[in-house]
Design an enzyme around this catalytic site. Sequence first.
Site, PDB file in Angstrom:
ATOM      1  N   GLU A 121       0.953  -1.343  -0.031  1.00 54.49           N
ATOM      2  CA  GLU A 121      -0.099  -0.015   0.082  1.00 54.49           C
ATOM      3  C   GLU A 121       0.588   1.435   0.007  1.00 54.49           C
ATOM      4  OE1 GLU A 121      -2.457  -0.815   3.623  1.00 54.49           O
ATOM      5  OE2 GLU A 121      -3.004  -2.705   2.476  1.00 54.49           O
ATOM      6  N   HIS A 164      -1.662   1.650  15.969  1.00 51.88           N
ATOM      7  CA  HIS A 164      -0.367   2.097  15.104  1.00 51.88           C
ATOM      8  C   HIS A 164       0.913   1.758  16.058  1.00 51.88           C
ATOM      9  CE1 HIS A 164      -3.603   4.465  13.057  1.00 51.88           C
ATOM     10  NE2 HIS A 164      -2.577   4.233  12.068  1.00 51.88           N
ATOM     11  N   LEU A 185      -5.814  -2.079  -1.232  1.00 56.16           N
ATOM     12  CA  LEU A 185      -5.671  -1.962   0.329  1.00 56.16           C
ATOM     13  C   LEU A 185      -6.099  -3.397   0.733  1.00 56.16           C
ATOM     14  CD1 LEU A 185      -7.250   1.068   2.544  1.00 56.16           C
ATOM     15  CD2 LEU A 185      -6.222  -1.277   3.329  1.00 56.16           C
ATOM     16  N   ALA A 186      -5.508  -4.297   0.616  1.00 61.04           N
ATOM     17  CA  ALA A 186      -5.840  -5.490   1.043  1.00 61.04           C
ATOM     18  C   ALA A 186      -4.579  -6.291   1.231  1.00 61.04           C
ATOM     19  CB  ALA A 186      -6.567  -6.159  -0.225  1.00 61.04           C
ATOM     20  N   GLU A 187      -4.526  -6.619   2.531  1.00 62.19           N
ATOM     21  CA  GLU A 187      -3.179  -7.204   2.813  1.00 62.19           C
ATOM     22  C   GLU A 187      -3.108  -8.767   2.424  1.00 62.19           C
ATOM     23  OE1 GLU A 187      -5.039  -5.251   4.889  1.00 62.19           O
ATOM     24  OE2 GLU A 187      -3.660  -3.601   5.048  1.00 62.19           O
ATOM     25  N   PRO A 237      -5.369  -9.211   8.310  1.00 67.75           N
ATOM     26  CA  PRO A 237      -6.091  -9.894   6.956  1.00 67.75           C
ATOM     27  C   PRO A 237      -5.120 -10.954   6.084  1.00 67.75           C
ATOM     28  CG  PRO A 237      -6.395  -7.521   6.972  1.00 67.75           C
ATOM     29  CD  PRO A 237      -5.437  -7.751   8.241  1.00 67.75           C
ATOM     30  N   GLN A 295       2.106  -2.000   5.622  1.00 67.63           N
ATOM     31  CA  GLN A 295       2.138  -0.687   6.032  1.00 67.63           C
ATOM     32  C   GLN A 295       2.310  -0.601   7.504  1.00 67.63           C
ATOM     33  OE1 GLN A 295      -1.083   2.294   5.267  1.00 67.63           O
ATOM     34  NE2 GLN A 295       0.376   2.743   3.455  1.00 67.63           N
ATOM     35  N   PHE A 296       1.415  -1.280   8.314  1.00 64.14           N
ATOM     36  CA  PHE A 296       1.460  -1.250   9.849  1.00 64.14           C
ATOM     37  C   PHE A 296       1.341  -2.758  10.215  1.00 64.14           C
ATOM     38  CE2 PHE A 296       0.307   3.200   8.890  1.00 64.14           C
ATOM     39  CZ  PHE A 296       0.914   3.955   9.748  1.00 64.14           C
TER      40      PHE A 296
END
Length: 738
Positions: free
Chosen positions: A423, A538, A466-468, A497, A490-491
């Site tokens: 992402e 986060h 946007l889909a892990e 997921p 990203q995090f």
Amino acid sequence: MATTKADPKLAGVSEGDIKKGKTYEGLTRQQLVEAYRLMYTSRRVDDREILLKRQQKIYFQISGAGHEAVGVAAAFAMKPGYDWFYAYYRDRALCLALGVTPYEMLLQGVGAAEDPSSGGRQMPSHWSYPRLNIVTQSSPTGTQILQAVGCAETPRYLAAHPEAAKKTSGDYRQFKDVGFHPDEVTYVSLGDGTTSEGEFWEAMNTASNGRLPLVFAVQDNGYAISVPVEVQTAGGNISRLVAGFPNFHFEEVDGTDPVTTYAAFVRSVAHCRAGTGPAFIHAHVIRPYSHSLSDDERLYRPDAERQRDAARDPITRMQMFLIREGILDEKGINRLEKQVEDDLQVAVDRALSAAPPTPETITDYVYSPDIDPTSSVFETQPVFSQATAADGKKAAPKTMADLINATLRDEMRRDERIVIFGEDVADCSREEYLRQKLIKGKGGVFKLTAGLQCDFGSDRVFNSPLAEANIVGRATGMATRGLKPVVEIQFFDYIWPAMMQLRNELPLIRWRSNNGFSAPCVIRVAIGGYLTGGAIYHSQCGESIFTHIPGLRVVFPSNALDAAGLLRTAIRCDDPVLFLEHKRLYRETYGRSAYPGPDYTIPFGKAKIVQPGTDLSVITYGAVVPRALQAAQKLEREHGVKVELIDLRSLNPFDWEMIAASVHKTNRALVAYEDSLSWGYGAEIAARIADQLFQHLDAPVRRLAAMDTFVAYQPRLENAILPQVDDLFRGMKELADF
Ligand SMILES: Cc1ncc(C[n+]2csc(CCOP(=O)(O)OP(=O)(O)O)c2C)c(N)n1
Ligand SMILES: [Mg+2]
């Protein structure tokens, strides 16, 4: 697959048995007889397995009954060993038609050492046949689909980067042959119930958007175990729901009829081979036996419904078709079936006497047998360039973020198999903005991949949806084919997921296929707290969840130099690696370094003594390292206690030798980590010390970690929750005084 000459497999059926004449959707009469032979063989292997299971000679059975026509139709329309196959457990007929033998299938049932699918590691009907490009399958429904997407993306990439396919020595490429055909097609199959999985929709989305040469074969038998299709699927028909996806070729067919299903596959494969886009075949089939031998469908399906299904049984339909069309008469059919039975008996007898695997082999292929990332080959010295700033002064040392970026850049230059996606990792998806120099580009929310798309092109560095699961599943498929995806989550807080892919797929590809396939790739993940305002979502750690997964290497550097060296080892090695990057350390003053050169590697499993000492061993990693160092220095200043501070650097494998040597010397051990205390990574280290170094201990093994909560937003709470310098100081002092 389709042959026109007399086929030796049709022994028992004479040319005279097969009446000459017209073809059926391009299938000759001879091919139809072969189709029947394969379908019948598939059913009979199921029947024999069911018998063997009842006799307790095999340990599990799941049948492909009712799905035989689809499988044969698909195989006839595709090319074994050329196209690629992500087949699910009902695909027995497909596998037979592609060239798997009944004997090989039975070896799976008995769990034989010689079983080419897994050497006795997986249940039967979990297909894996490298010679036929049938990729190792697992039990979770739907995990194969995103991997098939990654597989389908590979030929286009390799066609554009022929250098990437070349054999190169000196890293994982030496052991990973890359073969491809520019017009190859990937097949992926699934059941109607499995279309409810999110990963199915993620795969449809990416296949559509990328116009990928991927055939989705949904084999709709109306049930997922006991749950009927109208409960699974809004409106009861998946074809209606997917009809809006652009670039697809769609077919909805009676999957009990091999001829019409074959025609649907031919059209679909042609659409894919032409590079026009993916195809979606919705084949209505039946499930004449229960879901598996552990299920009794009479509990939820009345007789009348089961009889309606039976009237559509593809085996009897095909028999009747052959007779009606005058292709085979009853005698010919009997002869064919007898031959199948005789051959099967031989296969069963052989399989039952096949040797089981020996327990000594259990740990084979958890990791690559070819490259050991802990070996001294990866032990190198940094070669710092004498970089000077424009004004002639010595260049300032670089941050961890800088060195990760520089390492990625150098490795991409060296190895064209590397692709980076995730992402926001691209500089800008709308390339024209970059070309027109309207914008500077993003390159990651933490800018770790900044400039890489500009340097290496948009097919090597690109944004994912946007889909892990999409990121990890596709990476797994690409890596299986020989590319080296270095993807970004990203995090850490949003890795979940992808958990199915990370726990059940990527790290298992090699072991479960008995080294038939492997998927070495790197998952970079921004992790950790101490952010002042990072809050719950986060700031998470949770590395022990991943060190608990066999087959996955996990590293967690605490400084720029280690990050560069470990990342390069991660990329060049032959195993999947979870590369954890602490966000707080990205731009910290602590641990900056000059760039150690384009070949700097650090072996996995080698810890570092940050500070030598004699009174107490502190074992830690990540962002706790600088905090523990401060505490240790204060302890020495104020109380003269000399702490030996160990930075583990890699968490799986970890450096037990160094821990043991240190505890031998100090007789006291504190394990400190940022994650919440209970069940955390340090629990294992502490347990090992207590177990194996008991006689060397003068004090209990202690752990110091975060509270058993999540990390709160308000800095006062965050400070209290996460281990701070003062906490570490107190913990060390107490243990030294014990
Ligand atoms: C993720 C996951 N959840 C549950 C299961 C248990 N399970 C195995 S097969 C199955 C039903 C699958 O139905 P469908 O996709 O229609 O395929 P079919 O078996 O009918 O061919 C379920 C629930 C599983 N294997 N994986
Ligand atoms: Mg089903």
